[in-house]
Design an enzyme around this catalytic site. Structure first.
Site, PDB file in Angstrom:
ATOM      1  N   LEU A  96       0.816  -1.207   0.000  1.00 21.38           N
ATOM      2  CA  LEU A  96       0.000   0.000   0.000  1.00 21.38           C
ATOM      3  C   LEU A  96       0.853   1.262   0.000  1.00 21.38           C
ATOM      4  O   LEU A  96       0.550   2.249   0.668  1.00 21.38           O
ATOM      5  CB  LEU A  96      -0.964   0.018   1.196  1.00 21.38           C
ATOM      6  CG  LEU A  96      -2.001  -1.114   1.245  1.00 21.38           C
ATOM      7  CD1 LEU A  96      -2.836  -1.014   2.515  1.00 21.38           C
ATOM      8  CD2 LEU A  96      -2.894  -1.082   0.017  1.00 21.38           C
ATOM      9  N   CYS A  97       1.961   1.222  -0.761  1.00 22.07           N
ATOM     10  CA  CYS A  97       2.831   2.396  -0.870  1.00 22.07           C
ATOM     11  C   CYS A  97       3.213   2.630  -2.331  1.00 22.07           C
ATOM     12  O   CYS A  97       4.353   2.978  -2.644  1.00 22.07           O
ATOM     13  CB  CYS A  97       4.062   2.261   0.013  1.00 22.07           C
ATOM     14  SG  CYS A  97       4.924   0.679  -0.095  1.00 22.07           S
ATOM     15  N   GLY A  98       2.248   2.400  -3.213  1.00 17.05           N
ATOM     16  CA  GLY A  98       2.480   2.663  -4.630  1.00 17.05           C
ATOM     17  C   GLY A  98       3.540   1.742  -5.221  1.00 17.05           C
ATOM     18  O   GLY A  98       3.587   0.545  -4.917  1.00 17.05           O
TER      19      GLY A  98
END
Length: 295
Positions: A88-90
C-alpha cells in the site's frame, strides 16, 4: 442497471475504504515526520565521515591494503535490497525490485546463471519478491524495520563485510530508495564492497586541505574508519528507505482517498438515476392500472 440495494452497498463499501485510506494517510504523515528528521540528521554525519576518510586515506598505504578494497574476479555477488515490510505504498517496492533485477541482468547475468547471486533482504517485500523468482535469499535481517536501530543494521553490515573478507562474495551492492521529498523517491544502486576510491578533485583538495594529528596512529585510525564508514553507509540507506516508504504511502493513500471520493460521486449519481427510474416505473404502472380500470 444495478438495483438500488447493490448501489447502496457499494456506496457504503467505498465510503468505509475512504475512511481507512484517510486514516492511513494521517498515520504515514506522522511517521514520515520522524523518519525525515532522522535522515536529515544522519546525512551531514555520513557525508563528513566519508570526506574525512577520503582525506586521511589519500596517501596512506594502509588504506590501499585494506581487505575491504580487495578487487577479485567477480564470481559471487551479494545484492542488499532494502524494501518495506508492508505494501500500500504505490510503486515503492516494485521500483527497487526492478532496479535490482535490471542490475543483475545487465551486469551479473553469468553469475546468476550459475546460481552465484544472493539477495540479502532488508524488508519483507523484497525477500518475498526475489524468493518467488527463484533467487537465493538471505532472510536473516528481513525484520530490521520491526525495531529500526543502528545496532540491527550494523549486524547486517558486519555480516556482509565478514563474508566479503572471507571470500564468500566478490562484490556487494546496495539497492534502495533515496528520499527526496514526499512525492519523489530516487532508486539508488551503490557498490558497497570492494570500496571504490573516488578520483580526487585537485581544486577541492587544495581548498579543504586539513592536517590531522593522529592519536594513536594513522594506521589504526584508518583501520577503524573504513568499517565504520561501511556500516554508516548501510544505515543511511535504510533510513533513506524508511523515510521514502512513509512518503510513498502517504502519497498513495492521498491518491486513493481522492479516487474514492470520485467513485462516490459516480455511485451517488447512479443511485439517484436508478431511484428515479424506479419511481418513474412505479408511476407508469399506477397510471396504467388506473387506465385499465377506467376502460
Amino acid at each position: 442497471m444495478p438495483s438500488l440495494k447493490e448501489v447502496r452497498n457499494r456506496i457504503v463499501s467505498v465510503n468505509s475504504t475512504q475512511q481507512i485510506t484517510k486514516a492511513m494517510k494521517m498515520v504515514a504523515a506522522a511517521k514520515l515526520r520522524r523518519a525525515q528528521d532522522n535522515i536529515i540528521q544522519m546525512r551531514p554525519y555520513a557525508q563528513k565521515l566519508s570526506e574525512m576518510l577520503g582525506t586521511v586515506s589519500a596517501g596512506a598505504d594502509v588504506a590501499a591494503e585494506s581487505p575491504y578494497k580487495a578487487v577479485r574476479p567477480v564470481e559471487r555477488v551479494l545484492m542488499i535490497v532494502v524494501t518495506s515490510d508492508r505494501g500500500l505504498c504505490g510503486a515503492f517496492n516494485t521500483n527497487v525490485v526492478k532496479a535490482a533485477l535490471t542490475r543483475i541482468t545487465e551486469q551479473y547475468a553469468t553469475q546468476q546463471s550459475r546460481g552465484n547471486v544472493e539477495i540479502m533482504a532488508i524488508g519483507k517485500k523484497g525477500g518475498e519478491a526475489f524468493a518467488r523468482r527463484g533467487f537465493k535469499v538471505n532472510n536473516q535481517f528481513v525484520d530490521s524495520f520491526l525495531n529500526l536501530s543502528f545496532a540491527n543494521v550494523r549486524a547486517a553490515a558486519e555480516s556482509a563485510m565478514e563474508s566479503f573478507v572471507a571470500g564468500r562474495y566478490d562484490v556487494v551492492e546496495l539497492v534502495y530508495n533515496e528520499f527526496k521529498n514526499v512525492a519523489t523517491q530516487i532508486v539508488r544502486t551503490e557498490q558497497m564492497l570492494p570500496i571504490v576510491s573516488k578520483p580526487a578533485d585537485a581544486t577541492a583538495t587544495t581548498a579543504s586541505a586539513v592536517n590531522y594529528a593522529f592519536e594513536p596512529s594513522e594506521e589504526e585510525i584508518i583501520a577503524e574508519l573504513i568499517p565504520k564508514s561501511l556500516k554508516i553507509q548501510l544505515y543511511k540507506a535504510v533510513l533513506e528507505s524508511n523515510a521514502s516508504e512513509h512518503g510513498a504511502r502517504m502519497t498513495a493513500m492521498d491518491k486513493a482517498t481522492e479516487n474514492a471520493g470520485e467513485l462516490l460521486k459516480e455511485l451517488r449519481l447512479v443511485y439517484n438515476r436508478t431511484r428515479q427510474a424506479a419511481i418513474t416505473k412505479e408511476i407508469l404502472e399506477i397510471v396504467g392500472g388506473a387506465e385499465a380500470l377506467a376502460n
